[in-house]
Scaffold this motif. Structure first.
Motif, PDB file in Angstrom:
ATOM      1  N   HIS A 136       0.560  -1.380  -0.057  1.00 10.58           N
ATOM      2  CA  HIS A 136       0.035  -0.211  -0.172  1.00 10.58           C
ATOM      3  C   HIS A 136       0.955   1.323   0.047  1.00 10.58           C
ATOM      4  N   VAL A 137       1.935   1.118   0.438  1.00  9.05           N
ATOM      5  CA  VAL A 137       2.788   2.298   0.286  1.00  9.05           C
ATOM      6  C   VAL A 137       4.166   1.970  -0.408  1.00  9.05           C
ATOM      7  N   ALA A 138       4.118   2.691  -1.690  1.00  5.35           N
ATOM      8  CA  ALA A 138       5.342   2.165  -2.608  1.00  5.35           C
ATOM      9  C   ALA A 138       6.469   2.208  -2.024  1.00  5.35           C
ATOM     10  N   SER A 139       6.694   3.600  -1.583  1.00  3.35           N
ATOM     11  CA  SER A 139       8.109   3.701  -0.954  1.00  3.35           C
ATOM     12  C   SER A 139       8.814   2.961   0.049  1.00  3.35           C
ATOM     13  N   LEU A 140       7.693   2.154   0.701  1.00  5.33           N
ATOM     14  CA  LEU A 140       8.232   1.090   1.459  1.00  5.33           C
ATOM     15  C   LEU A 140       8.910  -0.102   0.942  1.00  5.33           C
ATOM     16  N   GLU A 141       8.279  -0.257  -0.102  1.00  8.38           N
ATOM     17  CA  GLU A 141       8.985  -1.386  -0.745  1.00  8.38           C
ATOM     18  C   GLU A 141      10.526  -1.260  -0.986  1.00  8.38           C
ATOM     19  N   ARG A 142      10.667  -0.114  -1.418  1.00  3.73           N
ATOM     20  CA  ARG A 142      12.185   0.227  -1.707  1.00  3.73           C
ATOM     21  C   ARG A 142      12.709   0.551  -0.422  1.00  3.73           C
ATOM     22  N   ALA A 143      12.228   0.735   0.500  1.00 11.46           N
ATOM     23  CA  ALA A 143      12.930   1.217   1.850  1.00 11.46           C
ATOM     24  C   ALA A 143      13.072  -0.134   2.808  1.00 11.46           C
ATOM     25  N   LEU A 144      12.141  -1.058   2.748  1.00 10.76           N
ATOM     26  CA  LEU A 144      12.163  -2.226   3.700  1.00 10.76           C
ATOM     27  C   LEU A 144      12.580  -3.400   3.160  1.00 10.76           C
ATOM     28  N   ARG A 210     -12.589  -0.930  -8.163  1.00  7.29           N
ATOM     29  CA  ARG A 210     -12.660   0.396  -8.142  1.00  7.29           C
ATOM     30  C   ARG A 210     -13.802   1.055  -8.737  1.00  7.29           C
ATOM     31  N   THR A 211     -14.492   0.250  -9.638  1.00  7.01           N
ATOM     32  CA  THR A 211     -15.895   0.476 -10.232  1.00  7.01           C
ATOM     33  C   THR A 211     -16.915   0.390  -9.198  1.00  7.01           C
ATOM     34  N   TYR A 212     -16.810  -0.465  -8.264  1.00  8.86           N
ATOM     35  CA  TYR A 212     -17.635  -0.678  -7.355  1.00  8.86           C
ATOM     36  C   TYR A 212     -17.584   0.316  -6.162  1.00  8.86           C
ATOM     37  N   SER A 213     -16.527   1.197  -6.322  1.00  9.68           N
ATOM     38  CA  SER A 213     -16.164   2.335  -5.149  1.00  9.68           C
ATOM     39  C   SER A 213     -15.775   1.734  -4.147  1.00  9.68           C
ATOM     40  N   ALA A 214     -15.135   0.580  -4.110  1.00 13.47           N
ATOM     41  CA  ALA A 214     -14.745  -0.119  -2.822  1.00 13.47           C
ATOM     42  C   ALA A 214     -13.429   0.695  -2.278  1.00 13.47           C
ATOM     43  N   SER A 215     -13.496   0.762  -0.974  1.00 15.07           N
ATOM     44  CA  SER A 215     -12.223   1.524  -0.241  1.00 15.07           C
ATOM     45  C   SER A 215     -11.089   0.483  -0.252  1.00 15.07           C
ATOM     46  N   THR A 216      -9.848   0.933   0.017  1.00 16.75           N
ATOM     47  CA  THR A 216      -8.645   0.269   0.376  1.00 16.75           C
ATOM     48  C   THR A 216      -8.743  -0.954   0.988  1.00 16.75           C
TER      49      THR A 216
END
Length: 309
Positions: A136-144, A210-216
């Motif tokens: 969910h946080v792209a920067s964490l993949e590069r950091a962790l 996303r079409t169903y407006s589902a939250s994360t």
């Protein structure tokens, strides 16, 4: 009439043999037989020098090969105990003693299992939490991710005493240091497996959410987590076996009086190789049973969710 009556009697063995060939039983038995043969040959080879030395000290100049082989397989403290000696040791330390006795390998296996399960729980929660954060946080993949991978390059035998000493200085002794070592080993496969599983849904499936407006959170709960279950359980099977290894390793530097690691250490101190091998067999059975239990949970969950068992 006699010929017709004889036909059914000859079919079951052929059918049984066919099922054995097509199934996994025959290959497993063949591998087991090969291991036993190599094990016995290795026991004779490794124990023979000690037997010959004993013959020389006793002034025995003549001996036969069958006598040598028999003596190598009946030593009190062999370099490599034969399979029947290990079975005898298991009988004495598992079946012939009370399970609550400190002489019982069942008691020591339970002590190790407690630490392994606590570490497995901590490691699994940590791995799932890291995986959810990473996707969910792209920067964490590069950091962790580089640090997560680098953490597994450190030999556990080197880091285990450090963990024990640091936690001991904080007054945390007993089960917790061993559980931390187990968690350190088993969080990695869970993290990697869950990252792969949570990112396994196809783009069209994510677009539909996303079409169903589902939250994360809804996308995670309704799509990503169900899709990740096969990856999760594959990782859990690896993680639970590593948790058992971590618990055993964690018992070595603590001078523990209980646990399979303590039995291994005591056996090495006093040259009790049969005890060492018996503890190793029990540890293997313990880890295999834990992996099998995870598999049962997986099949039960698949049935509940309507998937293939």
């Amino acid at each position: 009439m006699s010929d017709a009556a004889a036909i059914p009697a000859t079919r079951p063995p052929a059918g049984l043999w066919l099922r054995l060939r097509q199934g996994s039983a025959l290959p497993v038995l063949a591998v087991l037989l090969f291991i036993l043969v190599v094990w016995y040959l290795g026991a004779v080879k490794l124990n023979a020098p000690q037997v010959r030395d004993a013959y020389e000290r006793a002034g025995r100049a003549e001996w036969t090969t069958p006598e040598l082989v028999a003596d190598t397989l009946s030593m009190e403290r062999p370099v490599l105990p034969a399979p029947h000696q290990v079975l005898d040791g298991l009988n004495k330390m598992v079946l012939q003693v009370n399970v609550s006795s400190r002489r019982s390998l069942v008691y020591h296996a339970w002590v190790t299992l407690e630490s392994a399960l606590v570490g497995f729980l901590f490691g699994t929660l940590l791995g799932i939490g890291l995986a959810v954060a990473i996707i969910h946080v792209a920067s964490l993949e590069r950091a962790l991710m580089p640090w997560i991978i680098a953490s597994q390059t450190i030999p556990i035998l080197a880091i285990a005493p450090m963990i024990v000493v640091v936690l001991g200085s904080l007054g945390l002794v007993g089960l917790l240091p061993k559980a931390v070592i187990s968690a350190y080993l088993c969080f990695f496969p869970v993290t990697i497996g869950m990252v792969k599983g949570l990112t396994s849904p196809e783009t069209i499936q994510l677009d539909l959410m996303r079409t169903y407006s589902a939250s994360t959170a809804q996308t995670l709960r309704l799509l990503r987590l169900p899709a990740s279950l096969p990856f999760l359980f594959a990782s859990l099977k690896v993680a639970i076996s590593l948790a058992v290894v971590g618990a055993i390793v964690g018992e070595l530097p603590t001078g523990a009086q209980a646990g399979l690691g303590a039995r291994l250490l005591a056996g090495s101190y006093y040259g009790q190789t049969v005890q060492i091998w018996s503890a190793l067999i029990v540890a293997a059975v313990l880890a295999g049973s834990c992996v099998g239990l995870v598999g049962l949970v997986q099949r039960g969950l698949n049935r509940r969710l309507g998937g293939a068992a």
